[in-house]
Design a protein around this motif. Sequence first.
Motif, PDB file in Angstrom:
ATOM      1  N   VAL A  21      54.091  47.365  56.277  1.00  0.00           N
ATOM      2  CA  VAL A  21      53.692  46.114  55.647  1.00  0.00           C
ATOM      3  C   VAL A  21      52.246  46.244  55.163  1.00  0.00           C
ATOM      4  CG1 VAL A  21      53.408  43.626  55.957  1.00  0.00           C
ATOM      5  CG2 VAL A  21      55.265  44.829  57.117  1.00  0.00           C
ATOM      6  N   VAL A  22      52.031  45.967  53.873  1.00  0.00           N
ATOM      7  CA  VAL A  22      50.712  46.083  53.253  1.00  0.00           C
ATOM      8  C   VAL A  22      50.350  44.715  52.670  1.00  0.00           C
ATOM      9  CG1 VAL A  22      49.327  47.262  51.505  1.00  0.00           C
ATOM     10  CG2 VAL A  22      51.140  48.506  52.715  1.00  0.00           C
ATOM     11  N   ASP A  23      49.143  44.254  52.987  1.00  0.00           N
ATOM     12  CA  ASP A  23      48.654  42.999  52.425  1.00  0.00           C
ATOM     13  C   ASP A  23      47.887  43.319  51.153  1.00  0.00           C
ATOM     14  OD1 ASP A  23      47.668  40.521  51.814  1.00  0.00           O
ATOM     15  OD2 ASP A  23      46.922  40.075  53.824  1.00  0.00           O
ATOM     16  N   LEU A  24      48.411  42.933  50.008  1.00  0.00           N
ATOM     17  CA  LEU A  24      47.769  43.252  48.737  1.00  0.00           C
ATOM     18  C   LEU A  24      46.427  42.529  48.576  1.00  0.00           C
ATOM     19  CD1 LEU A  24      50.708  43.420  46.159  1.00  0.00           C
ATOM     20  CD2 LEU A  24      49.459  45.281  47.258  1.00  0.00           C
ATOM     21  N   VAL A  25      46.240  41.449  49.281  1.00  0.00           N
ATOM     22  CA  VAL A  25      44.935  40.782  49.227  1.00  0.00           C
ATOM     23  C   VAL A  25      43.865  41.693  49.821  1.00  0.00           C
ATOM     24  CG1 VAL A  25      43.596  38.813  50.066  1.00  0.00           C
ATOM     25  CG2 VAL A  25      45.946  38.482  49.249  1.00  0.00           C
ATOM     26  N   ARG A  26      44.199  42.356  50.961  1.00  0.00           N
ATOM     27  CA  ARG A  26      43.223  43.270  51.561  1.00  0.00           C
ATOM     28  C   ARG A  26      42.991  44.477  50.657  1.00  0.00           C
ATOM     29  NH1 ARG A  26      44.088  39.368  54.382  1.00  0.00           N
ATOM     30  NH2 ARG A  26      42.524  38.671  52.895  1.00  0.00           N
ATOM     31  N   VAL A  27      44.054  44.971  50.002  1.00  0.00           N
ATOM     32  CA  VAL A  27      43.897  46.096  49.081  1.00  0.00           C
ATOM     33  C   VAL A  27      42.973  45.699  47.924  1.00  0.00           C
ATOM     34  CG1 VAL A  27      45.094  47.678  47.520  1.00  0.00           C
ATOM     35  CG2 VAL A  27      46.143  47.053  49.698  1.00  0.00           C
ATOM     36  N   ALA A  28      43.170  44.495  47.393  1.00  0.00           N
ATOM     37  CA  ALA A  28      42.317  44.024  46.289  1.00  0.00           C
ATOM     38  C   ALA A  28      40.870  43.870  46.737  1.00  0.00           C
ATOM     39  CB  ALA A  28      42.862  42.702  45.754  1.00  0.00           C
ATOM     40  N   GLU A  29      40.660  43.370  47.941  1.00  0.00           N
ATOM     41  CA  GLU A  29      39.294  43.228  48.435  1.00  0.00           C
ATOM     42  C   GLU A  29      38.612  44.578  48.584  1.00  0.00           C
ATOM     43  OE1 GLU A  29      39.961  39.098  51.024  1.00  0.00           O
ATOM     44  OE2 GLU A  29      39.951  41.061  52.013  1.00  0.00           O
ATOM     45  N   ASP A  30      39.355  45.599  49.071  1.00  0.00           N
ATOM     46  CA  ASP A  30      38.773  46.939  49.170  1.00  0.00           C
ATOM     47  C   ASP A  30      38.391  47.471  47.799  1.00  0.00           C
ATOM     48  OD1 ASP A  30      39.111  46.869  51.886  1.00  0.00           O
ATOM     49  OD2 ASP A  30      41.021  47.976  51.866  1.00  0.00           O
ATOM     50  N   GLN A  31      39.215  47.237  46.798  1.00  0.00           N
ATOM     51  CA  GLN A  31      38.907  47.686  45.438  1.00  0.00           C
ATOM     52  C   GLN A  31      37.634  47.003  44.921  1.00  0.00           C
ATOM     53  OE1 GLN A  31      40.284  49.880  43.321  1.00  0.00           O
ATOM     54  NE2 GLN A  31      41.994  50.550  44.629  1.00  0.00           N
ATOM     55  N   ILE A  32      37.524  45.727  45.174  1.00  0.00           N
ATOM     56  CA  ILE A  32      36.337  44.993  44.683  1.00  0.00           C
ATOM     57  C   ILE A  32      35.077  45.528  45.359  1.00  0.00           C
ATOM     58  CG2 ILE A  32      35.226  42.724  44.651  1.00  0.00           C
ATOM     59  CD1 ILE A  32      38.065  41.526  44.430  1.00  0.00           C
ATOM     60  N   ARG A  33      35.139  45.823  46.666  1.00  0.00           N
ATOM     61  CA  ARG A  33      33.972  46.358  47.352  1.00  0.00           C
ATOM     62  C   ARG A  33      33.585  47.724  46.809  1.00  0.00           C
ATOM     63  NH1 ARG A  33      36.291  43.874  51.971  1.00  0.00           N
ATOM     64  NH2 ARG A  33      37.416  45.797  52.477  1.00  0.00           N
ATOM     65  N   ARG A  34      34.591  48.588  46.554  1.00  0.00           N
ATOM     66  CA  ARG A  34      34.277  49.929  46.052  1.00  0.00           C
ATOM     67  C   ARG A  34      33.673  49.880  44.650  1.00  0.00           C
ATOM     68  NH1 ARG A  34      39.440  51.581  48.351  1.00  0.00           N
ATOM     69  NH2 ARG A  34      40.351  51.665  46.256  1.00  0.00           N
ATOM     70  N   ARG A  35      34.004  48.862  43.866  1.00  0.00           N
ATOM     71  CA  ARG A  35      33.538  48.783  42.481  1.00  0.00           C
ATOM     72  C   ARG A  35      32.330  47.850  42.312  1.00  0.00           C
ATOM     73  NH1 ARG A  35      37.672  50.799  39.093  1.00  0.00           N
ATOM     74  NH2 ARG A  35      39.532  51.344  40.294  1.00  0.00           N
ATOM     75  N   ALA A  36      31.778  47.414  43.406  1.00  0.00           N
ATOM     76  CA  ALA A  36      30.603  46.536  43.306  1.00  0.00           C
ATOM     77  C   ALA A  36      29.453  47.274  42.615  1.00  0.00           C
ATOM     78  CB  ALA A  36      30.176  46.079  44.702  1.00  0.00           C
ATOM     79  N   GLY A  37      28.780  46.586  41.695  1.00  0.00           N
ATOM     80  CA  GLY A  37      27.680  47.190  40.959  1.00  0.00           C
ATOM     81  C   GLY A  37      28.132  48.031  39.792  1.00  0.00           C
ATOM     82  N   GLY A  38      29.412  47.966  39.421  1.00  0.00           N
ATOM     83  CA  GLY A  38      29.900  48.736  38.288  1.00  0.00           C
ATOM     84  C   GLY A  38      29.506  48.135  36.960  1.00  0.00           C
ATOM     85  N   ARG A  39      29.957  48.793  35.870  1.00  0.00           N
ATOM     86  CA  ARG A  39      29.586  48.353  34.525  1.00  0.00           C
ATOM     87  C   ARG A  39      30.096  46.956  34.227  1.00  0.00           C
ATOM     88  NH1 ARG A  39      31.747  48.078  29.491  1.00  0.00           N
ATOM     89  NH2 ARG A  39      33.779  48.804  30.231  1.00  0.00           N
ATOM     90  N   VAL A  40      31.286  46.642  34.689  1.00  0.00           N
ATOM     91  CA  VAL A  40      31.899  45.350  34.401  1.00  0.00           C
ATOM     92  C   VAL A  40      32.199  44.654  35.720  1.00  0.00           C
ATOM     93  CG1 VAL A  40      33.787  44.166  33.228  1.00  0.00           C
ATOM     94  CG2 VAL A  40      32.926  46.331  32.318  1.00  0.00           C
ATOM     95  N   PRO A  41      31.784  43.417  35.897  1.00  0.00           N
ATOM     96  CA  PRO A  41      32.066  42.717  37.151  1.00  0.00           C
ATOM     97  C   PRO A  41      33.546  42.329  37.247  1.00  0.00           C
ATOM     98  CG  PRO A  41      30.993  41.244  35.610  1.00  0.00           C
ATOM     99  CD  PRO A  41      30.961  42.614  34.971  1.00  0.00           C
TER     100      PRO A  41
END
Length: 455
Positions: free
Chosen positions: A311-331
């Motif tokens: 069982v995978v919670d896609l909300v947690r997956v999305a949050e991890d993606q947002i953290r890894r991309r913080a400070g990128g070219r496009v918010p």
Amino acid sequence: MVRRLFPRSIRARLTTVATLIAAVVFIATATITLATIPDNLRGVVQARVELAVRRVAAEARAGTLPRVLETPSRVHILQVFTADGRLLASSPDPAQGLRLADLRPVWPHTVRFAERTVSRNPDEPETHYLVMALTTQTPGGPVTVYGASSLTDVDRALKWIYVLVFIGTPLVLVSVAGITWISVGSALRPVERIRAEMAEITGQDLSRRVPVPDTGDEITDLATTTNDTLDRLERSAETQRRFVADASHELRSPISALRAQLEVASAYPDETDWRATGEQALAAADRLTGIIDELLMLARLDAGAVSERRVVDLVRVAEDQIRRRAGGRVPILPDLCASAPVYGSPMQLDRLLTNLLDNATRHAATRIDLEVAVEGDKVIVTVTDDGDGIPPQDRERVFERFTRLAPARAKDKGGSGLGLALCRDIATAHGGTVTVADHFPGARFVVTLPLYGKP
């Protein structure tokens, strides 16, 4: 080696089974016939003779017995004898040599039967008779009434029955075997043509198709399904050839660039910025690694390999993606629900969201919207950018492997054209879909996956 009870050929097996079934049916029918028909035929004659004998006995008891007895139809002889053997009455034409007086009933008023074979005339063949005797009491004392009827018709009927049973049954079984052999052979002839055509189809030429008979039966369905399978194989082989060609081309480009950079650096070592060259080489190696990883994942999905799932919670997956991309070219602007559980491979689902966000980052102008929501029994993931968008006629083509539209090639020469194809394959493997929805400006990708715990 275990012996087979039936031949290997379907034609021979069906013929054997049909013949055995027919043999069982005919043997059972013949047994019942031979056990009942002779007694039934003799019973008819016996009832006819008994009726005539009892009629004469009734006349004798009443004292109205005539000298000449009238014989009913199919009763040939009637005679009446006294206890001392004197003939009292007889039918007009008794058979010569047919001794009736020696057949005596054991008890009075009881009927006794017997069979006799005599000749009515010296020049005629012997005749088979059914003889009956009945003792009764008359005013002049006890008498015995005799009756006889020819069994010639019964014997003739039984002879034909025996001929039909013992000669006709083998002939019928041979006919059943022959008809079954011919019928099954005719029915399987299209199968043989299909087999012969399939034997000539090779991997180098998948364009040939098997003949489809117009009988409309199961063999027609078999031929149609076979041709459909050949269609899929041909498309799969063509896709594989195109995939290998495209993969070779995509892998050749970074390798050639890396080789050229290293050759130039080796030729002019004193004039080379080795730090910049190393960074370019690492970038080329990273691109090669990314292409190889995506190719391997696509190959596993094509082969139907099942990764470890939970069982995978896609909300947690999305949050991890947002953290890894913080400070990128496009918010990235998130709109996430509380929880969106799905059942699947954590690595593949993470790769699905990674590729969608990488694609959006390459094309977005100022922002990316990431939404995860639960609607009924579905989890909906939406990735929206405000870039140039995708023309309607290309919204399916972008999911083909190694497909890159002209704007994408102009903006980013490092893409492989595998990311969106991998996204669709991952979604399909998890029972979901990936589509491009209408949106302006930019492009909107919508992922639909089954919600965990719902039917």
